[in-house]
Design a protein around this motif. Structure first.
Motif, PDB file in Angstrom:
ATOM      1  N   VAL A 299       0.834  -1.204   0.000  1.00  0.00           N
ATOM      2  CA  VAL A 299       0.000   0.000   0.000  1.00  0.00           C
ATOM      3  C   VAL A 299       0.865   1.248   0.000  1.00  0.00           C
ATOM      4  O   VAL A 299       0.635   2.205  -0.759  1.00  0.00           O
ATOM      5  N   ASP A 300       1.914   1.245   0.831  1.00  0.00           N
ATOM      6  CA  ASP A 300       2.798   2.401   0.896  1.00  0.00           C
ATOM      7  C   ASP A 300       3.756   2.443  -0.298  1.00  0.00           C
ATOM      8  O   ASP A 300       4.056   3.518  -0.828  1.00  0.00           O
ATOM      9  N   LEU A 301       4.222   1.292  -0.738  1.00  0.00           N
ATOM     10  CA  LEU A 301       5.137   1.277  -1.878  1.00  0.00           C
ATOM     11  C   LEU A 301       4.451   1.768  -3.151  1.00  0.00           C
ATOM     12  O   LEU A 301       5.080   2.402  -4.001  1.00  0.00           O
ATOM     13  N   GLY A 302       3.156   1.483  -3.283  1.00  0.00           N
ATOM     14  CA  GLY A 302       2.424   1.991  -4.439  1.00  0.00           C
ATOM     15  C   GLY A 302       2.424   3.505  -4.481  1.00  0.00           C
ATOM     16  O   GLY A 302       2.660   4.122  -5.532  1.00  0.00           O
ATOM     17  N   GLY A 303       2.197   4.131  -3.336  1.00  0.00           N
ATOM     18  CA  GLY A 303       2.246   5.587  -3.271  1.00  0.00           C
ATOM     19  C   GLY A 303       3.639   6.121  -3.516  1.00  0.00           C
ATOM     20  O   GLY A 303       3.824   7.135  -4.190  1.00  0.00           O
ATOM     21  N   ALA A 304       4.653   5.413  -2.988  1.00  0.00           N
ATOM     22  CA  ALA A 304       6.035   5.846  -3.186  1.00  0.00           C
ATOM     23  C   ALA A 304       6.429   5.798  -4.652  1.00  0.00           C
ATOM     24  O   ALA A 304       7.256   6.597  -5.116  1.00  0.00           O
ATOM     25  N   LEU A 305       5.846   4.871  -5.396  1.00  0.00           N
ATOM     26  CA  LEU A 305       6.138   4.766  -6.823  1.00  0.00           C
ATOM     27  C   LEU A 305       5.412   5.834  -7.628  1.00  0.00           C
ATOM     28  O   LEU A 305       5.950   6.377  -8.598  1.00  0.00           O
ATOM     29  N   ALA A 306       4.196   6.176  -7.221  1.00  0.00           N
ATOM     30  CA  ALA A 306       3.368   7.082  -8.017  1.00  0.00           C
ATOM     31  C   ALA A 306       3.574   8.559  -7.703  1.00  0.00           C
ATOM     32  O   ALA A 306       3.531   9.400  -8.609  1.00  0.00           O
ATOM     33  N   VAL A 307       3.794   8.909  -6.438  1.00  0.00           N
ATOM     34  CA  VAL A 307       3.798  10.319  -6.032  1.00  0.00           C
ATOM     35  C   VAL A 307       4.895  11.149  -6.701  1.00  0.00           C
ATOM     36  O   VAL A 307       4.614  12.254  -7.186  1.00  0.00           O
ATOM     37  N   PRO A 308       6.161  10.692  -6.757  1.00  0.00           N
ATOM     38  CA  PRO A 308       7.157  11.534  -7.436  1.00  0.00           C
ATOM     39  C   PRO A 308       6.802  11.804  -8.897  1.00  0.00           C
ATOM     40  O   PRO A 308       6.993  12.920  -9.395  1.00  0.00           O
ATOM     41  N   ALA A 309       6.272  10.791  -9.579  1.00  0.00           N
ATOM     42  CA  ALA A 309       5.922  10.960 -10.991  1.00  0.00           C
ATOM     43  C   ALA A 309       4.769  11.932 -11.170  1.00  0.00           C
ATOM     44  O   ALA A 309       4.801  12.810 -12.037  1.00  0.00           O
ATOM     45  N   LEU A 310       3.735  11.807 -10.350  1.00  0.00           N
ATOM     46  CA  LEU A 310       2.585  12.698 -10.527  1.00  0.00           C
ATOM     47  C   LEU A 310       2.937  14.126 -10.126  1.00  0.00           C
ATOM     48  O   LEU A 310       2.433  15.086 -10.726  1.00  0.00           O
ATOM     49  N   THR A 311       3.816  14.287  -9.134  1.00  0.00           N
ATOM     50  CA  THR A 311       4.234  15.632  -8.742  1.00  0.00           C
ATOM     51  C   THR A 311       5.033  16.299  -9.848  1.00  0.00           C
ATOM     52  O   THR A 311       4.814  17.460 -10.188  1.00  0.00           O
ATOM     53  N   ALA A 312       5.981  15.549 -10.428  1.00  0.00           N
ATOM     54  CA  ALA A 312       6.765  16.091 -11.536  1.00  0.00           C
ATOM     55  C   ALA A 312       5.880  16.408 -12.729  1.00  0.00           C
ATOM     56  O   ALA A 312       6.044  17.443 -13.391  1.00  0.00           O
TER      57      ALA A 312
END
Length: 390
Positions: A299-312
């Protein structure tokens, strides 16, 4: 202020001011003589943090005009938050047990001084950004013995009325806010910003990622303590595995985005999070707590993978002078997602016949939401969109 000073820019001033206010509020927290003073100081501290977060991303946008370098910088920015999430409970517990809870706040003072010193070394932006946009973020304005059942019913009625009144005030306030933003000459939240599909999808994805994460943490904190008899400290330690690999995954997200575009880690992260929430449906009252801790990791790793990309992706999709506004809106969307998930999941737990039933409905809701937003992210262009004036 000298032209070469980084705080001459609007993001630099906002970040520096928020940092000073955060440090002062932290000192006030540690010196608070009572609960009321502590709560008031924490309120100021939260306001300062809300000022710093979007300003920090705006500084990243300002300092890294190259898209690929900016993506890596945002990944490092995200790592900072991930490390804090993992280290915070351990450091806080250690300080509380050794020198007292006040040092949870006092430790922010040397950290704040170090951050201010580093801020002075940040290169200043070009005078007008060479884009024709010499203005600051659009968010900156220029002007200034009875029947027990009956008694319980009356209490519930008053509570329902209070909740209804608060909801009505919130709805009216939101409507007035949107009306003023639509008509104001210098809106704090430029509504045309939401016309960008990249911006809209990024906000929805950020909302759902936080909803799944914080909603899950809330539910399983209760599960571990109320259903499995774990102490608060032991329950907190069981969440450490889900944060242990986040920093590594944050950096991997930037590399994936550089090679395949930000859409890939965004979609993959949400699918990983959905798979993790789906796996948590198997948890029962007899599942080993170590297994529960392991099942929460995706659950946390999914967010860690997605958040930097969506922020950029979000920062790439808006003009440089609106980076602060866009990052503030993203941060708000994510925090609202977490708050709403806690409320909704809490209602599901309270309304279900058993705790496990409410827990499973909560996880199913998280799975459905993540799959829907993953589908929305899949419709984005492979490399996002070039910045346009919304």
């Amino acid at each position: 202020m000298p032209a070469q000073c980084p705080t001459a820019s609007a993001p630099g001033r906002a970040y520096g001011g928020g940092l000073v206010l955060f440090a002062l509020a932290s000192a006030a927290c540690g010196l608070a003589p009572g609960l009321g003073a502590l709560v008031a100081a924490r309120l100021v501290q939260g306001g300062a943090a809300a000022l710093m977060m979007p300003a920090s991303l705006a500084l990243v946008r300002q300092g890294f005009p190259d898209q690929a370098k900016r993506a890596r910088a945002i990944a490092v920015w995200t790592v900072g938050g991930a490390v804090a999430v993992a280290a915070g409970p351990v450091l806080g517990g250690t300080l509380t047990a050794s020198v007292g809870w006040q040092w949870i706040f006092f430790v922010n003072l040397p950290a704040g001084l170090l951050a201010l010193a580093l801020l002075t070394r940040v290169p200043a932006p070009p005078a007008a950004r060479a884009t024709g946009h010499g203005r600051a973020d659009h968010g900156r304005r220029r002007d200034g013995s009875t029947d027990v059942r009956s008694d319980r019913g009356r209490r519930e009625g008053r509570r329902s009325a209070a909740r209804g009144g608060i909801t009505a005030v919130a709805v009216v306030a939101a409507g007035l806010f949107l009306a003023t933003q639509a008509r104001g000459a210098h809106p704090m939240l430029p509504l045309p910003l939401f016309r960008s599909r990249v911006v809209a999808v990024s906000l929805v994805v950020g909302f759902m990622l936080n909803a799944a994460y914080y909603g899950g943490v809330f539910v399983f904190s209760l599960y571990l303590q109320q259903q499995r008899g774990q102490s608060a400290l032991h329950a907190g330690m069981l969440f450490i595995p889900m944060t242990a690999l986040v920093a590594v995954v944050n950096l991997a997200s930037a590399k994936l985005a550089a090679r395949f575009g930000p859409r890939v880690p965004m979609v993959a992260g949400q699918l990983v999070g959905a798979a993790g929430s789906l796996a948590l449906l198997t948890v029962s009252l007899h599942t080993h707590v170590g297994t529960v801790a392991a099942l929460m990791v995706p659950v946390d790793l999914g967010g860690a993978l997605a958040v930097p990309a969506l922020t950029a992706l979000l920062l790439d999709a808006v003009p440089a002078d609106r980076a602060g506004t866009a990052s503030a809106v993203l941060n708000t969307a994510r925090q609202v997602g977490g708050a709403i998930a806690v409320a909704v999941f809490g209602a599901l737990l309270a309304g279900a016949d058993t705790f496990l039933s409410g827990m499973r409905w909560s996880m199913l809701l998280a799975v459905a939401g993540l799959l829907l937003t993953a589908g929305a992210a899949a419709t984005l262009p492979r490399a996002g969109l070039r910045p346009t004036e919304p």
